[in-house]
Structure formats: C-alpha cells, structure tokens
Design a protein around this motif. Structure first.
Motif, PDB file in Angstrom:
ATOM      1  N   ARG A 263       0.837  -1.204   0.000  1.00  0.00           N
ATOM      2  CA  ARG A 263       0.000   0.000   0.000  1.00  0.00           C
ATOM      3  C   ARG A 263       0.870   1.251   0.000  1.00  0.00           C
ATOM      4  O   ARG A 263       0.652   2.175  -0.789  1.00  0.00           O
ATOM      5  CB  ARG A 263      -0.926   0.010   1.216  1.00  0.00           C
TER       6      ARG A 263
ATOM      7  N   THR B 166      -1.495  -1.624  -6.412  1.00  0.00           N
ATOM      8  CA  THR B 166      -2.947  -1.792  -6.416  1.00  0.00           C
ATOM      9  C   THR B 166      -3.372  -3.186  -6.880  1.00  0.00           C
ATOM     10  O   THR B 166      -4.519  -3.556  -6.728  1.00  0.00           O
ATOM     11  CB  THR B 166      -3.627  -0.749  -7.323  1.00  0.00           C
TER      12      THR B 166
ATOM     13  N   GLU C  63      -6.506  -4.164   5.274  1.00  0.00           N
ATOM     14  CA  GLU C  63      -5.461  -3.636   4.382  1.00  0.00           C
ATOM     15  C   GLU C  63      -5.754  -4.019   2.930  1.00  0.00           C
ATOM     16  O   GLU C  63      -5.516  -3.243   2.014  1.00  0.00           O
ATOM     17  CB  GLU C  63      -4.077  -4.182   4.775  1.00  0.00           C
TER      18      GLU C  63
END
Length: 120
Positions: A19, A24, A59
């Motif tokens: 992250r 992504t 997350e």
C-alpha cells in the motif's frame, strides 16, 4: 487457535508495504493452506478469528485486484531464501530494490517452471 502463526504477520506487513508503495494489484502466496483459507474467508470461525487476519483483510480492501494463493513449500523457494537471508542481518526493516544473486537464480527456475522433488 489459528495455526498460521507469524505467517499472518508477514502477510500484514507485506500488504502495508505494498500500500505504501502504491501497489494496487497483488498476488499473495503462502505455503500455509490454513492461512490462505482464512484470508479467503474459507476457514472455520475458530481458524479465521485472528485479529491479524482481520487487519490483513482491512489492508486488502484498498487493492483493486488481490488474490490469495496456496502454493506447496517447493514452490516457495524464493520466499524461503529471503526469509533465511533476513536472519543474517540486523533486526529491522530492509527494503531490497533488486533480488540478491542467489534469489535471481531461484526466480529463473520459477519462470521456467522448473520442478523440485518433494520429499515426504
């Protein structure tokens, strides 16, 4: 009690680093089927009731594409090498910008689909 131990912490830290680096799309592999099942939501409540699993899933929510895949230990040679290598250095985070020479050879084997004998 979940049996995936420190591996779930490794996934959590990996997701956080991904992250922070702006990743992504991610493929998470582990040789712990119990851990992968918990991350996929396929484990029993007792096996997936770990706070770390919950944090991993939070997350993971920001990823556009994310897969959790179980691999046999023999298919995890690069990760095993890097984990062993980490124990030869001081405690703390160390980011690698490129794979060590020894890991590059294992990566080439992965790319070629080289088979490793599994001893039981």
């Amino acid at each position: 009690m979940p049996s995936h131990g420190g591996r779930s912490l490794g996934v959590l830290y990996g997701l956080r680093i991904a992250r922070e680096c702006g990743v992504t799309k991610l493929l998470v592999e582990s040789d712990s089927k119990t851990l992968i099942d918990a991350l996929r939501g396929e484990a029993s409540e007792q096996e997936s009731g770990c706070n770390i699993i919950w944090r991993c899933l939070r997350e993971a929510e920001i990823m556009q594409e994310l897969s959790f895949v179980h691999v046999l230990r023999e298919g995890n040679k690069v990760v095993d090498f890097l984990a062993r290598e980490a124990f030869t250095h001081q405690v703390g985070f160390r980011a690698l910008t490129e794979a060590p020479d020894e890991a590059q050879e294992l990566i080439r084997h992965d790319q070629m689909g080289a088979a490793f004998v599994r001893y039981m």
